[in-house]
Design a protein around this motif. Sequence first.
Motif, PDB file in Angstrom:
ATOM      1  N   VAL A  62       0.831  -1.200   0.000  1.00 12.33           N
ATOM      2  CA  VAL A  62       0.000   0.000   0.000  1.00 12.33           C
ATOM      3  C   VAL A  62       0.869   1.255   0.000  1.00 12.33           C
ATOM      4  CG1 VAL A  62      -1.687   1.286   1.380  1.00 12.33           C
ATOM      5  CG2 VAL A  62      -1.891  -1.184   1.151  1.00 12.33           C
ATOM      6  N   ILE A  63       2.066   1.146   0.529  1.00 11.53           N
ATOM      7  CA  ILE A  63       2.951   2.295   0.683  1.00 11.53           C
ATOM      8  C   ILE A  63       3.945   2.322  -0.467  1.00 11.53           C
ATOM      9  CG2 ILE A  63       4.697   3.345   2.163  1.00 11.53           C
ATOM     10  CD1 ILE A  63       2.898   1.437   4.260  1.00 11.53           C
ATOM     11  N   PRO A  64       3.875   3.329  -1.323  1.00 10.42           N
ATOM     12  CA  PRO A  64       4.846   3.431  -2.412  1.00 10.42           C
ATOM     13  C   PRO A  64       6.242   3.710  -1.852  1.00 10.42           C
ATOM     14  CG  PRO A  64       2.997   4.933  -2.753  1.00 10.42           C
ATOM     15  CD  PRO A  64       2.876   4.376  -1.386  1.00 10.42           C
ATOM     16  N   ARG A  65       7.139   2.760  -2.039  1.00  7.92           N
ATOM     17  CA  ARG A  65       8.472   2.864  -1.452  1.00  7.92           C
ATOM     18  C   ARG A  65       9.234   4.078  -1.966  1.00  7.92           C
ATOM     19  NH1 ARG A  65      12.493  -0.943   0.516  1.00  7.92           N
ATOM     20  NH2 ARG A  65      14.053   0.444   1.391  1.00  7.92           N
ATOM     21  N   HIS A  66       9.074   4.420  -3.237  1.00  5.50           N
ATOM     22  CA  HIS A  66       9.791   5.574  -3.781  1.00  5.50           C
ATOM     23  C   HIS A  66       9.306   6.881  -3.161  1.00  5.50           C
ATOM     24  CE1 HIS A  66       6.227   5.424  -6.363  1.00  5.50           C
ATOM     25  NE2 HIS A  66       6.437   6.711  -6.596  1.00  5.50           N
ATOM     26  N   GLN A  67       8.010   6.989  -2.880  1.00 10.46           N
ATOM     27  CA  GLN A  67       7.491   8.191  -2.218  1.00 10.46           C
ATOM     28  C   GLN A  67       7.983   8.265  -0.779  1.00 10.46           C
ATOM     29  OE1 GLN A  67       3.254   8.459  -2.469  1.00 10.46           O
ATOM     30  NE2 GLN A  67       3.310   9.448  -4.468  1.00 10.46           N
ATOM     31  N   PHE A  68       8.032   7.114  -0.124  1.00 11.80           N
ATOM     32  CA  PHE A  68       8.540   7.075   1.245  1.00 11.80           C
ATOM     33  C   PHE A  68       9.986   7.558   1.270  1.00 11.80           C
ATOM     34  CE2 PHE A  68      10.549   5.129   4.900  1.00 11.80           C
ATOM     35  CZ  PHE A  68       9.611   5.309   5.907  1.00 11.80           C
ATOM     36  N   VAL A 125      11.797  10.800   3.063  1.00 12.56           N
ATOM     37  CA  VAL A 125      12.956  10.630   3.945  1.00 12.56           C
ATOM     38  C   VAL A 125      14.088  11.538   3.483  1.00 12.56           C
ATOM     39  CG1 VAL A 125      14.775   9.012   4.650  1.00 12.56           C
ATOM     40  CG2 VAL A 125      12.383   8.298   4.681  1.00 12.56           C
ATOM     41  N   ASP A 126      14.329  11.579   2.191  1.00 14.79           N
ATOM     42  CA  ASP A 126      15.382  12.439   1.644  1.00 14.79           C
ATOM     43  C   ASP A 126      15.059  13.915   1.850  1.00 14.79           C
ATOM     44  OD1 ASP A 126      16.688  10.132   0.859  1.00 14.79           O
ATOM     45  OD2 ASP A 126      16.019  10.285  -1.239  1.00 14.79           O
ATOM     46  N   GLN A 127      13.798  14.273   1.683  1.00 14.76           N
ATOM     47  CA  GLN A 127      13.377  15.662   1.841  1.00 14.76           C
ATOM     48  C   GLN A 127      13.673  16.169   3.253  1.00 14.76           C
ATOM     49  OE1 GLN A 127       9.214  16.228   1.089  1.00 14.76           O
ATOM     50  NE2 GLN A 127       9.212  18.336   1.794  1.00 14.76           N
ATOM     51  N   LEU A 150      19.997   1.428  11.221  1.00 14.71           N
ATOM     52  CA  LEU A 150      18.546   1.311  11.045  1.00 14.71           C
ATOM     53  C   LEU A 150      18.013   2.517  10.268  1.00 14.71           C
ATOM     54  CD1 LEU A 150      16.042  -0.396  11.736  1.00 14.71           C
ATOM     55  CD2 LEU A 150      15.776   1.003  13.779  1.00 14.71           C
ATOM     56  N   SER A 151      17.604   2.274   9.046  1.00 14.26           N
ATOM     57  CA  SER A 151      17.043   3.343   8.213  1.00 14.26           C
ATOM     58  C   SER A 151      15.605   3.625   8.646  1.00 14.26           C
ATOM     59  CB  SER A 151      17.059   2.913   6.750  1.00 14.26           C
ATOM     60  OG  SER A 151      16.178   1.815   6.566  1.00 14.26           O
ATOM     61  N   CYS A 152      15.050   4.690   8.112  1.00  9.62           N
ATOM     62  CA  CYS A 152      13.639   5.009   8.393  1.00  9.62           C
ATOM     63  C   CYS A 152      12.730   3.884   7.897  1.00  9.62           C
ATOM     64  CB  CYS A 152      13.238   6.327   7.730  1.00  9.62           C
ATOM     65  SG  CYS A 152      13.774   7.773   8.618  1.00  9.62           S
ATOM     66  N   TRP A 153      13.073   3.328   6.737  1.00  4.36           N
ATOM     67  CA  TRP A 153      12.281   2.210   6.208  1.00  4.36           C
ATOM     68  C   TRP A 153      12.348   1.020   7.168  1.00  4.36           C
ATOM     69  CZ3 TRP A 153       8.478   1.376   3.089  1.00  4.36           C
ATOM     70  CH2 TRP A 153       8.182   0.075   2.666  1.00  4.36           C
ATOM     71  N   GLY A 154      13.526   0.718   7.666  1.00  2.00           N
ATOM     72  CA  GLY A 154      13.686  -0.377   8.626  1.00  2.00           C
ATOM     73  C   GLY A 154      12.898  -0.136   9.897  1.00  2.00           C
ATOM     74  N   GLN A 155      12.932   1.088  10.378  1.00  2.00           N
ATOM     75  CA  GLN A 155      12.170   1.440  11.571  1.00  2.00           C
ATOM     76  C   GLN A 155      10.676   1.286  11.305  1.00  2.00           C
ATOM     77  OE1 GLN A 155      12.445   5.550  12.700  1.00  2.00           O
ATOM     78  NE2 GLN A 155      11.640   5.189  14.750  1.00  2.00           N
ATOM     79  N   VAL A 181       3.856  12.858   7.403  1.00  3.86           N
ATOM     80  CA  VAL A 181       3.585  13.127   5.986  1.00  3.86           C
ATOM     81  C   VAL A 181       3.048  11.865   5.309  1.00  3.86           C
ATOM     82  CG1 VAL A 181       4.692  13.690   3.781  1.00  3.86           C
ATOM     83  CG2 VAL A 181       5.248  15.006   5.822  1.00  3.86           C
ATOM     84  N   LEU A 182       3.634  10.716   5.611  1.00  5.55           N
ATOM     85  CA  LEU A 182       3.169   9.448   5.047  1.00  5.55           C
ATOM     86  C   LEU A 182       1.706   9.196   5.409  1.00  5.55           C
ATOM     87  CD1 LEU A 182       3.736   6.702   3.630  1.00  5.55           C
ATOM     88  CD2 LEU A 182       4.417   5.854   5.881  1.00  5.55           C
ATOM     89  N   PHE A 183       1.345   9.429   6.660  1.00  6.34           N
ATOM     90  CA  PHE A 183      -0.031   9.228   7.102  1.00  6.34           C
ATOM     91  C   PHE A 183      -1.004  10.059   6.270  1.00  6.34           C
ATOM     92  CE2 PHE A 183      -3.577  10.865   9.629  1.00  6.34           C
ATOM     93  CZ  PHE A 183      -4.259   9.690   9.879  1.00  6.34           C
TER      94      PHE A 183
END
Length: 120
Positions: A14-20, A24-26, A36-41, A97-99
């Motif tokens: 459901v979560i587009p990884r590229h947008q996530f 994170v980069d922004q 531990l990256s944000c994705w890992g967390q 922002v993801l929410f």
Amino acid sequence: MAQANTVLAQRLNVIPRHQFQKTVDQYQADKRTRTLSCWGQFVALLVGQLSGASSLRRLVEQLDVQSCRLYHLSLKPVRKSTLADANQKRSTRVYYVLFFRLLSRLARQKGRREVITQGQ
């Protein structure tokens, strides 16, 4: 042979990884992180939510049980102290922002006309 996705994989689809990653980069949320990256967390916390883990210890135990599958989620084994530090020190802005992006997409799918805006 038929392939069945796990509940976790279905939720992550459901979560587009590229947008996530773009978010994170922004916000430079992965700056100065070593393990531990944000994705890992995010994945670790999602595992905890889906498994009903009542503590970080239980969450890490759940991840350890599935350690052979972590590779497919772009994860490495997570230590409790690392996850605790990430939860304490990392900004929640990325998840905020993801929410709202997911909520906005859900509203569009349901055909609602009202616009969901991010609270500042």
